[in-house]
Design a protein around this motif. Sequence first.
Motif, short mmCIF file in Angstrom:
data_model
loop_
_atom_site.label_atom_id
_atom_site.label_comp_id
_atom_site.label_asym_id
_atom_site.label_seq_id
_atom_site.Cartn_x
_atom_site.Cartn_y
_atom_site.Cartn_z
N ALA A 173 0.83 -1.21 0.00
CA ALA A 173 0.00 0.00 0.00
C ALA A 173 0.87 1.26 0.00
CB ALA A 173 -0.94 -0.01 1.20
N SER A 174 1.96 1.24 0.76
CA SER A 174 2.87 2.39 0.79
C SER A 174 3.54 2.59 -0.56
CB SER A 174 3.93 2.20 1.88
OG SER A 174 3.34 2.16 3.16
N ALA A 175 3.98 1.49 -1.17
CA ALA A 175 4.62 1.58 -2.48
C ALA A 175 3.66 2.15 -3.52
CB ALA A 175 5.12 0.21 -2.91
N LEU A 176 2.43 1.69 -3.51
CA LEU A 176 1.44 2.19 -4.46
C LEU A 176 1.12 3.66 -4.20
CD1 LEU A 176 -0.97 -0.88 -4.65
CD2 LEU A 176 0.44 0.03 -6.53
N ALA A 177 1.07 4.05 -2.92
CA ALA A 177 0.79 5.45 -2.58
C ALA A 177 1.90 6.37 -3.10
CB ALA A 177 0.63 5.61 -1.07
N LEU A 178 3.17 5.96 -2.92
CA LEU A 178 4.27 6.78 -3.41
C LEU A 178 4.30 6.80 -4.94
CD1 LEU A 178 6.70 8.57 -2.82
CD2 LEU A 178 8.12 6.51 -2.74
N LYS A 179 4.00 5.68 -5.57
CA LYS A 179 3.91 5.65 -7.03
C LYS A 179 2.91 6.69 -7.52
CE LYS A 179 2.09 2.75 -10.80
NZ LYS A 179 1.01 3.72 -11.12
N GLY A 180 1.73 6.71 -6.90
CA GLY A 180 0.72 7.68 -7.29
C GLY A 180 1.16 9.11 -7.03
N PHE A 181 1.84 9.32 -5.89
CA PHE A 181 2.31 10.67 -5.56
C PHE A 181 3.32 11.15 -6.59
CE2 PHE A 181 5.17 13.70 -3.63
CZ PHE A 181 4.30 14.58 -3.00
N VAL A 182 4.27 10.30 -6.97
CA VAL A 182 5.29 10.67 -7.96
C VAL A 182 4.64 11.09 -9.27
CG1 VAL A 182 7.12 9.72 -9.43
CG2 VAL A 182 7.14 9.28 -6.96
N GLU A 183 3.65 10.36 -9.69
CA GLU A 183 2.98 10.68 -10.96
C GLU A 183 2.12 11.93 -10.83
OE1 GLU A 183 2.81 6.34 -13.13
OE2 GLU A 183 1.08 6.93 -11.92
N ASN A 184 1.43 12.10 -9.71
CA ASN A 184 0.61 13.29 -9.51
C ASN A 184 1.43 14.56 -9.38
OD1 ASN A 184 -1.78 11.82 -9.60
ND2 ASN A 184 -1.85 11.49 -7.39
N ALA A 185 2.67 14.40 -8.90
CA ALA A 185 3.57 15.55 -8.78
C ALA A 185 4.23 15.90 -10.11
CB ALA A 185 4.65 15.26 -7.74
N ASP A 186 3.89 15.12 -11.15
CA ASP A 186 4.46 15.34 -12.49
C ASP A 186 5.98 15.21 -12.50
OD1 ASP A 186 2.00 15.75 -13.75
OD2 ASP A 186 1.99 17.88 -13.23
N LEU A 187 6.50 14.35 -11.61
CA LEU A 187 7.94 14.10 -11.64
C LEU A 187 8.29 13.19 -12.80
CD1 LEU A 187 10.77 14.32 -10.42
CD2 LEU A 187 10.18 12.43 -8.87
#
Length: 335
Positions: A173-187
Amino acid sequence: MSEFHVIPGAVIKDILERQAHNMVARIEQVYLQHHDGQTLNPDSYFLRFPQQPANRIIALPASLEGEDPVAGIKWISSFPGNVAQQKPRASAVVILNDRETGYPYACLEGAQISAVRTAASAVSGAYWLNGQSRKAGSVGFIGAGVIARNIARMLAVEGWEIAQAIVHDFDDASALALKGFVENADLCTARTGSLKDALAADLVIFATTAGEPYVAPPVTFRAGQVVLNISLRDIAPQLLLAANNLCDDVEHCMKANTSPHLAEQLTGSRAFMNGTLAGLIRGEVQLDPNKPSIFSPFGLGVLDLALSKYVVDTALAESRAVAIDSFFGETLRWN
């Protein structure tokens, strides 16, 4: 002397987000001040609990000298078990003291300050170890908690060009949350992956709660690879001996069984250390391009104080600090 203010967490969050683009530059300025002897940064003190060996509370006293002096302390806890209760692992307060009287004059929620200064330090290290370039084909996040999230945000704020992120964490769940954050931050685009996948990235970021090394031979890092050893204890000392090694303060880093400390114990020497990030910024340190480069910042309390003072000054100027009436019982020696 008689005024004491508390800065609410929501105010701190707002100021740090509005000024995110200035954080790396501020951290680098303090690194250079430390390099030039304009700080006092005693050893951190670890309060440990024999019946709870994973938990600790750390005191980081420090003083920033120069034209805008401040003294104070960060008191930060790390309780990894909080994560299972959906609570952040770390919590903290920062107290600032007036340099003329010694009186404390402000209290801040410190976990946000700590996370942002850690991220700014990491991203500064990435830039300088990467040949002053903000480009990487891939970034591997090992550990997907609050610190990793803040580093990802800072990479985006600093305009890094990265093709792909690989996120590895024991907790899916943590890995998926960070994956989503990275993409939402447009990194960049992101995916979850194995430890091996993340270790193969051009820029590798360790942000875990590991207490001892688990990345060890036959694993190797390749020439030109940049490794941010933020959690300090993931990498076996043998891997450091085959790399360029930088930290924030050599003396501070050689304690508490960090990877550099283990390398010192293994070899009986600090010769494997190239120097500090400030030395690299000043051009006093050279890196061997035929080796990977590892940055192991122990975390200087003076960085937290510098950011805290900036937040307090901003909050006071914006009338967003909360004054605590009659905080001091006596303001005169004789009434």
